[in-house]
Design a protein around this motif. Structure first.
Motif, PDB file in Angstrom:
ATOM      1  N   ALA A  91      -1.906   4.698   8.304  1.00 33.76           N
ATOM      2  CA  ALA A  91      -0.795   5.513   7.918  1.00 33.76           C
ATOM      3  C   ALA A  91      -1.136   6.855   7.616  1.00 33.76           C
ATOM      4  O   ALA A  91      -0.340   7.884   7.815  1.00 33.76           O
ATOM      5  CB  ALA A  91      -0.042   5.022   6.466  1.00 33.76           C
ATOM      6  N   THR A  92      -2.509   7.255   7.122  1.00 36.54           N
ATOM      7  CA  THR A  92      -3.072   8.331   7.000  1.00 36.54           C
ATOM      8  C   THR A  92      -3.152   9.329   8.344  1.00 36.54           C
ATOM      9  O   THR A  92      -3.014  10.507   8.520  1.00 36.54           O
ATOM     10  CB  THR A  92      -4.539   8.302   6.240  1.00 36.54           C
ATOM     11  OG1 THR A  92      -4.201   7.744   5.121  1.00 36.54           O
ATOM     12  CG2 THR A  92      -4.975   9.873   6.096  1.00 36.54           C
ATOM     13  N   GLU A  93      -3.419   8.331   9.366  1.00 35.50           N
ATOM     14  CA  GLU A  93      -3.479   9.094  10.681  1.00 35.50           C
ATOM     15  C   GLU A  93      -2.073   9.704  11.028  1.00 35.50           C
ATOM     16  O   GLU A  93      -2.064  10.766  11.849  1.00 35.50           O
ATOM     17  CB  GLU A  93      -4.082   8.073  11.785  1.00 35.50           C
ATOM     18  CG  GLU A  93      -5.325   7.660  11.590  1.00 35.50           C
ATOM     19  CD  GLU A  93      -5.940   6.613  12.708  1.00 35.50           C
ATOM     20  OE1 GLU A  93      -4.991   6.149  13.219  1.00 35.50           O
ATOM     21  OE2 GLU A  93      -7.004   6.090  12.431  1.00 35.50           O
ATOM     22  N   VAL A  94      -1.187   8.926  10.935  1.00 31.24           N
ATOM     23  CA  VAL A  94       0.353   9.403  11.170  1.00 31.24           C
ATOM     24  C   VAL A  94       0.792  10.444  10.180  1.00 31.24           C
ATOM     25  O   VAL A  94       1.256  11.600  10.569  1.00 31.24           O
ATOM     26  CB  VAL A  94       1.448   8.171  10.869  1.00 31.24           C
ATOM     27  CG1 VAL A  94       2.701   8.729  11.291  1.00 31.24           C
ATOM     28  CG2 VAL A  94       0.920   7.031  12.190  1.00 31.24           C
ATOM     29  N   LEU A  95       0.437  10.272   8.831  1.00 32.92           N
ATOM     30  CA  LEU A  95       0.873  11.320   7.929  1.00 32.92           C
ATOM     31  C   LEU A  95      -0.253  11.839   6.954  1.00 32.92           C
ATOM     32  O   LEU A  95      -0.625  10.787   6.135  1.00 32.92           O
ATOM     33  CB  LEU A  95       2.069  10.602   6.957  1.00 32.92           C
ATOM     34  CG  LEU A  95       2.639  11.644   6.000  1.00 32.92           C
ATOM     35  CD1 LEU A  95       3.462  12.713   6.744  1.00 32.92           C
ATOM     36  CD2 LEU A  95       3.751  10.407   5.242  1.00 32.92           C
ATOM     37  N   PRO A  96      -1.134  12.624   7.389  1.00 25.60           N
ATOM     38  CA  PRO A  96      -2.299  13.025   6.605  1.00 25.60           C
ATOM     39  C   PRO A  96      -2.160  13.316   4.917  1.00 25.60           C
ATOM     40  O   PRO A  96      -3.025  12.836   4.448  1.00 25.60           O
ATOM     41  CB  PRO A  96      -2.728  14.197   7.274  1.00 25.60           C
ATOM     42  CG  PRO A  96      -1.993  14.186   8.582  1.00 25.60           C
ATOM     43  CD  PRO A  96      -0.808  13.566   8.508  1.00 25.60           C
ATOM     44  N   SER A  97      -0.989  13.505   4.714  1.00 27.74           N
ATOM     45  CA  SER A  97      -0.721  13.398   3.171  1.00 27.74           C
ATOM     46  C   SER A  97      -0.467  12.275   2.493  1.00 27.74           C
ATOM     47  O   SER A  97      -0.294  12.089   1.354  1.00 27.74           O
ATOM     48  CB  SER A  97       0.491  14.234   2.915  1.00 27.74           C
ATOM     49  OG  SER A  97       1.769  13.705   3.455  1.00 27.74           O
ATOM     50  N   PHE A  98      -0.299  11.149   3.230  1.00 26.31           N
ATOM     51  CA  PHE A  98      -0.263   9.803   2.727  1.00 26.31           C
ATOM     52  C   PHE A  98      -1.237   9.460   1.805  1.00 26.31           C
ATOM     53  O   PHE A  98      -2.439   9.582   2.112  1.00 26.31           O
ATOM     54  CB  PHE A  98      -0.031   8.686   3.606  1.00 26.31           C
ATOM     55  CG  PHE A  98       0.348   7.382   3.023  1.00 26.31           C
ATOM     56  CD1 PHE A  98       1.445   7.065   2.631  1.00 26.31           C
ATOM     57  CD2 PHE A  98      -0.669   6.288   3.099  1.00 26.31           C
ATOM     58  CE1 PHE A  98       1.603   5.675   1.921  1.00 26.31           C
ATOM     59  CE2 PHE A  98      -0.541   5.128   2.695  1.00 26.31           C
ATOM     60  CZ  PHE A  98       0.750   4.783   1.876  1.00 26.31           C
ATOM     61  N   ARG A  99      -1.046   8.837   0.614  1.00 28.41           N
ATOM     62  CA  ARG A  99      -2.054   8.396  -0.386  1.00 28.41           C
ATOM     63  C   ARG A  99      -1.557   7.131  -0.890  1.00 28.41           C
ATOM     64  O   ARG A  99      -0.315   6.723  -1.262  1.00 28.41           O
ATOM     65  CB  ARG A  99      -2.352   9.244  -1.439  1.00 28.41           C
ATOM     66  CG  ARG A  99      -2.970  10.681  -0.958  1.00 28.41           C
ATOM     67  CD  ARG A  99      -4.439  10.438  -0.397  1.00 28.41           C
ATOM     68  NE  ARG A  99      -4.913  11.777  -0.363  1.00 28.41           N
ATOM     69  CZ  ARG A  99      -4.938  12.339   0.932  1.00 28.41           C
ATOM     70  NH1 ARG A  99      -4.224  11.676   1.913  1.00 28.41           N
ATOM     71  NH2 ARG A  99      -5.606  13.385   1.127  1.00 28.41           N
ATOM     72  N   LEU A 100      -2.293   6.018  -1.203  1.00 30.11           N
ATOM     73  CA  LEU A 100      -2.051   4.966  -1.691  1.00 30.11           C
ATOM     74  C   LEU A 100      -2.140   5.209  -3.425  1.00 30.11           C
ATOM     75  O   LEU A 100      -3.203   5.538  -4.030  1.00 30.11           O
ATOM     76  CB  LEU A 100      -3.127   3.712  -1.675  1.00 30.11           C
ATOM     77  CG  LEU A 100      -2.832   2.329  -2.146  1.00 30.11           C
ATOM     78  CD1 LEU A 100      -1.634   1.789  -1.280  1.00 30.11           C
ATOM     79  CD2 LEU A 100      -4.068   1.186  -1.803  1.00 30.11           C
ATOM     80  N   THR A 101      -0.893   4.993  -3.938  1.00 26.54           N
ATOM     81  CA  THR A 101      -0.716   5.150  -5.300  1.00 26.54           C
ATOM     82  C   THR A 101      -0.279   4.199  -6.294  1.00 26.54           C
ATOM     83  O   THR A 101       0.122   3.201  -5.767  1.00 26.54           O
ATOM     84  CB  THR A 101       0.284   6.247  -5.575  1.00 26.54           C
ATOM     85  OG1 THR A 101       1.564   5.997  -5.150  1.00 26.54           O
ATOM     86  CG2 THR A 101      -0.076   7.593  -4.765  1.00 26.54           C
ATOM     87  N   GLU A 102      -0.161   4.383  -7.381  1.00 28.65           N
ATOM     88  CA  GLU A 102       0.034   3.218  -8.300  1.00 28.65           C
ATOM     89  C   GLU A 102       1.634   3.039  -8.112  1.00 28.65           C
ATOM     90  O   GLU A 102       2.123   1.917  -8.463  1.00 28.65           O
ATOM     91  CB  GLU A 102       0.113   3.653  -9.881  1.00 28.65           C
ATOM     92  CG  GLU A 102      -1.566   3.930 -10.356  1.00 28.65           C
ATOM     93  CD  GLU A 102      -2.363   2.652  -9.918  1.00 28.65           C
ATOM     94  OE1 GLU A 102      -1.691   1.433 -10.083  1.00 28.65           O
ATOM     95  OE2 GLU A 102      -3.620   2.645  -9.937  1.00 28.65           O
ATOM     96  N   ASP A 103       2.458   4.126  -7.565  1.00 28.05           N
ATOM     97  CA  ASP A 103       3.832   3.903  -7.367  1.00 28.05           C
ATOM     98  C   ASP A 103       4.168   3.221  -5.927  1.00 28.05           C
ATOM     99  O   ASP A 103       5.104   2.317  -5.912  1.00 28.05           O
ATOM    100  CB  ASP A 103       4.401   5.128  -7.148  1.00 28.05           C
ATOM    101  CG  ASP A 103       4.548   5.979  -8.549  1.00 28.05           C
ATOM    102  OD1 ASP A 103       4.446   5.313  -9.752  1.00 28.05           O
ATOM    103  OD2 ASP A 103       4.507   7.059  -8.229  1.00 28.05           O
ATOM    104  N   ASN A 104       3.027   2.931  -5.027  1.00 27.33           N
ATOM    105  CA  ASN A 104       3.510   2.398  -3.838  1.00 27.33           C
ATOM    106  C   ASN A 104       2.569   1.182  -3.345  1.00 27.33           C
ATOM    107  O   ASN A 104       2.821   0.424  -2.559  1.00 27.33           O
ATOM    108  CB  ASN A 104       3.431   3.412  -2.679  1.00 27.33           C
ATOM    109  CG  ASN A 104       2.065   3.942  -2.409  1.00 27.33           C
ATOM    110  OD1 ASN A 104       1.043   3.450  -2.695  1.00 27.33           O
ATOM    111  ND2 ASN A 104       2.085   5.173  -1.789  1.00 27.33           N
ATOM    112  N   ALA A 105       1.663   1.083  -4.445  1.00 23.49           N
ATOM    113  CA  ALA A 105       0.610  -0.143  -4.127  1.00 23.49           C
ATOM    114  C   ALA A 105       1.193  -1.429  -3.988  1.00 23.49           C
ATOM    115  O   ALA A 105       0.870  -2.236  -3.167  1.00 23.49           O
ATOM    116  CB  ALA A 105      -0.487  -0.066  -5.171  1.00 23.49           C
ATOM    117  N   ALA A 106       2.059  -1.744  -4.926  1.00 22.72           N
ATOM    118  CA  ALA A 106       2.921  -3.159  -4.876  1.00 22.72           C
ATOM    119  C   ALA A 106       3.426  -3.431  -3.340  1.00 22.72           C
ATOM    120  O   ALA A 106       3.433  -4.408  -2.998  1.00 22.72           O
ATOM    121  CB  ALA A 106       3.593  -3.194  -6.008  1.00 22.72           C
ATOM    122  N   ALA A 107       4.309  -2.058  -3.036  1.00 22.26           N
ATOM    123  CA  ALA A 107       5.050  -2.284  -1.878  1.00 22.26           C
ATOM    124  C   ALA A 107       4.287  -2.287  -0.773  1.00 22.26           C
ATOM    125  O   ALA A 107       4.450  -3.275   0.270  1.00 22.26           O
ATOM    126  CB  ALA A 107       5.785  -0.907  -1.728  1.00 22.26           C
TER     127      ALA A 107
END
Length: 760
Positions: A186-202
């Motif tokens: 995902a980071t390769e596609v969208l460099p600003s992407f981060r795993l966060t507490e908001d999206n970790a479960a998803a």
């Protein structure tokens, strides 16, 4: 292909997980001589095999060979494909299997057979023979099922570990390989992407839905630019049940992968779906022009460009950078899906015809432009497309009434097949086409004559004569010069009368037709036959004409042949020894700039004749030794066209030195790089000789050449190895150093250079 999905340098990405699997595979390779990695498509078998192969090179001093079979559709070509990967020519009077066995029998080598499942019977038979007759060979195979060979150790490859439902935090999720892979892609596609507490479960839930299958995870991650992890998970959750209902017979993990692929397909535009399906007809990588041709029935050219760009963006197509430009390829699971869609729509046949027609035109264009300065460019283009040329020929032989096109394709640019060392293969294509083509098919007599020429190249003179009789039984004026050419070659090899007359007739007729290139080999035969009759002046005149034609066209390959002819005439038939030796050296200089190891072997052998004529016996023995290494590297023997000179002067050298002194000098020559014969300046040699840990000595040498900017082809020429071997070494270097491209290798090498010394 000599690299499977994930084993090429073109699409390298970071490698996630599998450390335990790597350790286990290495352990099994230490216990068994055949290890097969099994598992569903997309689980990462190929990538794992590549990592393991790169890490065990020290245990296999004679090399690691990767034979990728995903592109192959004809099981009869499995052994020939392996011979290609080993850089072996099939010009000797033996089968591809004999050549491979002779090469591997005394070597400690690891052979990787990648993507065996669609050719499992052929692969099992080959592996069994190799393991029985090559005691130090070890085979690592990847397949969706085991090979079923005695002694095989099967290792099922599981998907990546996924988090439990209780995983809700970043710390919980990132501990699992499937999540790390998603984040990485995902980071390769969208460099600003981060795993966060908001999206970790998803993200954790999505990876569970995908069963941790690497390909499925990567396809889902490719959507991150347009959809959030939660949106991707919601869409997957809603669609999985529906999408898997039609595939209940598949195992659960394969249903998940299937569903992911179908979901990716459904989210493509109409144009992207059409391009995906049409491009699934390609066996290997393809360029934009080829895609435009096969997609033309459903899309115009501009739409194809946009669709291809969209499919690259969605990770459906992989972008491949190569010496001949940008190409694209589908992973095997995605290619199979596209093929199914074509079949279901009833358009598979029409798309396959467009694919065949594209490659028939490609060969015709290569044939028209082969003679001249673009020869090497065409050799590279056709080599890149060899899997698809094979697929096009196979389709033509399966379809009623299409064998005539196969005859034309296989007969056209015969030099391409010979330069690949594939005279036996093109002879088989011709024989198979002749077996199914109509008796009155146009081009039939020419094809028989071409097949006869290939048979003669294998010293199968009886087979050549039989084919020539069949050709002559057909009344076809167009075929006459081809028959004369082959007749002349057979007579020259057999030291029989009429070689000169047949060659002269071929030269005359081709000249009247304005086909200069087709005059040249008959002209070479005519010159040598003229020298056999004692007319050195006549032979020299012919070779001067040949040289003039080559120089006018700026064709170096046939110029090398003419120089070799001049060297043969002057050295062996009592002419000017100095002129002959210089001609041989000039020919060798041409050959060492390209991939033609077989021609280089003849030229070095010719230089050995010159030393023998001067009675410089130690030099002759060393040169015969260097030539022997080259003969061995291409799986050939010095018994074609120059057998008399080779036998007589080799025997004279051995007799003059005595057995012990001859063998000592011969062995010294075997260890020598043929570039040294030309006394190349020191600046042309790679700087530095020290090993660069963790690389082996050979890998260090190749890494330094990469750092100087040389391509794989140029490295192969410099080291006198097969280009496929150079590609495999570069892949090992990238994997071992965990680097993504050649530029990073150059930086790594230069960081280890002594001050002022250049690359390392």
């Amino acid at each position: 292909m000599c690299a499977g999905d994930g084993m090429t340098t073109d699409d390298l990405t970071s490698y996630v997980g599998r450390a335990g699997d790597e350790t286990e595979v290495r352990r099994l390779l230490g216990e068994a001589r055949l290890v097969t990695l099994t598992g569903p498509g997309g689980v990462g078998k190929t990538r794992l095999a590549g990592r393991v192969a790169s890490s065990v090179t020290r245990a296999f001093p004679d090399g690691v060979i990767v034979a990728g079979l995903a592109e192959l559709r004809d099981g009869t070509l499995v052994t020939r494909t392996l011979a290609d990967c080993l850089g072996l020519h099939d010009t000797a009077a033996r089968t591809a299997l004999d050549t491979v066995l002779a090469h591997l029998r005394d070597r400690r080598t690891l052979l990787v057979l990648d993507n065996c499942e669609h050719l499992v019977g052929w692969c099992a038979e080959l592996a069994g023979v190799l393991l029985r007759q090559c005691p130090d060979l070890v085979v690592l195979a990847t397949s969706r099922c085991s090979l079923g060979v005695a002694g095989e150790r099967v290792m099922p490859i599981a998907p990546l570990a996924v988090p439990p439902e209780s995983a809700r935090t970043v710390g919980d999720a990132i501990a699992y390989d499937a999540v790390r892979l998603f984040v990485d892609r995902a980071t390769e596609v969208l460099p600003s992407f981060r795993l966060t507490e908001d999206n970790a479960a998803a993200v954790a839930g999505l990876c569970r839905q995908l069963d941790g299958l690497p390909l499925a995870v990567e396809l889902a991650a490719a959507r991150i630019r347009a959809l959030s992890p939660g949106q991707i998970a919601d869409r997957m959750s809603a669609g999985l049940a529906l999408l898997t209902t039609g595939a209940r017979s598949l195992p659960a993990r394969q249903r998940s992968l299937r569903a992911t692929i179908e979901w990716s397909h459904s989210l493509c535009t109409d144009a992207e779906r059409a391009a995906w399906e049409c491009c699934s007809v390609f066996a290997g990588a393809f360029d934009l022009a080829a895609a435009e041709d096969v997609c033309a029935a459903r899309l115009d050219g501009f739409a194809v460009l946009d669709a291809v760009d969209g499919l690259v963006d969605k990770s459906v197509l992989l972008r491949v950078e190569g010496a001949t430009g940008v190409r694209f390829r589908l992973l095997e699971a995605l290619r199979e899906f596209g093929q199914e869609r074509l079949a279901a729509a009833g358009t598979a046949g029409s798309v396959a015809r467009r694919h065949r027609d594209h490659h028939a035109r490609l060969l015709a264009q290569a044939d028209a432009e082969w003679f001249g300065p673009r020869r090497d460019e065409w050799f590279g283009r056709l080599s890149d497309r060899h899997a698809d040329i094979r697929a096009a020929l196979s389709w033509s032989l399966r379809e009623a009434g299409e064998a005539v096109v196969a005859l034309r394709m296989a007969s056209s640019v015969i030099e391409y097949w010979l330069a690949r060392g594939a005279a036996w293969e093109v002879r088989e294509w011709l024989d198979r086409a002749l077996a199914v083509a109509a008796e009155d098919a146009p081009g039939r007599a020419t094809a028989q004559a071409r097949a006869a020429l290939c048979a003669a190249l294998h010293a199968d003179l009886e087979g050549a004569r039989q084919r020539l009789e069949l050709a002559e039984a057909i009344s076809d004026e167009d075929a006459v010069p081809y028959v004369c050419h082959a007749r002349a070659f057979v007579a020259l090899l057999a030291i029989e009368p009429h070689a000169l007359e047949n060659a002269a007739e071929a030269v005359r007729i081709f000249g009247e037709r304005g086909e200069v290139r087709k005059q040249l080999h008959p002209m070479f035969i005519q010159a040598v036959a003229t020298a056999f009759r004692g007319d050195l002046a006549g032979a020299r005149r012919l070779l001067d004409v040949m040289l003039h034609l080559c120089e006018s066209a700026k064709d170096e390959s046939y110029r090398s042949m003419a120089l070799f002819g001049l060297g043969t005439v002057e050295i062996f038939f009592g002419g000017d020894l100095g002129v002959g030796e210089q001609a041989m050296r000039d020919a060798l200089e041409i050959d060492l700039r390209g991939p033609d190891v077989l021609s280089a072997a003849y030229r070095v052998d010719g230089l050995a004749w010159a030393s023998a004529r001067r009675e410089d016996w130690p030099s002759a023995a060393r040169l015969f030794g260097t030539a022997a290494t080259l003969w061995e590297r291409c799986g050939a023997e010095p018994d074609i066209a120059v057998s008399l000179a080779h036998r007589e002067l080799l025997a004279a050298t051995r007799g003059a030195l005595g057995e012990a002194r001859f063998e000592e000098a011969f062995a010294e020559g075997r260890r020598r790089n043929p570039h040294d014969i030309l006394a190349a300046p020191a600046c042309s040699e790679p700087a530095g000789t020290a090993v660069l840990p963790p690389l082996t000595r050979r890998e260090s040498e190749i890494a330094r050449l990469v750092a100087t900017g040389l391509s794989n082809r140029e490295i192969a020429v410099r080291l006198v190895i097969a280009q496929r071997t150079a590609e495999t070494h570069v892949q090992h270097i990238l994997n071992k150093l965990d680097l993504a491209n050649r530029t990073q290798v150059a930086i790594w090498v230069n960081e280890r250079a002594e001050p002022g010394s250049g690359p390392a």
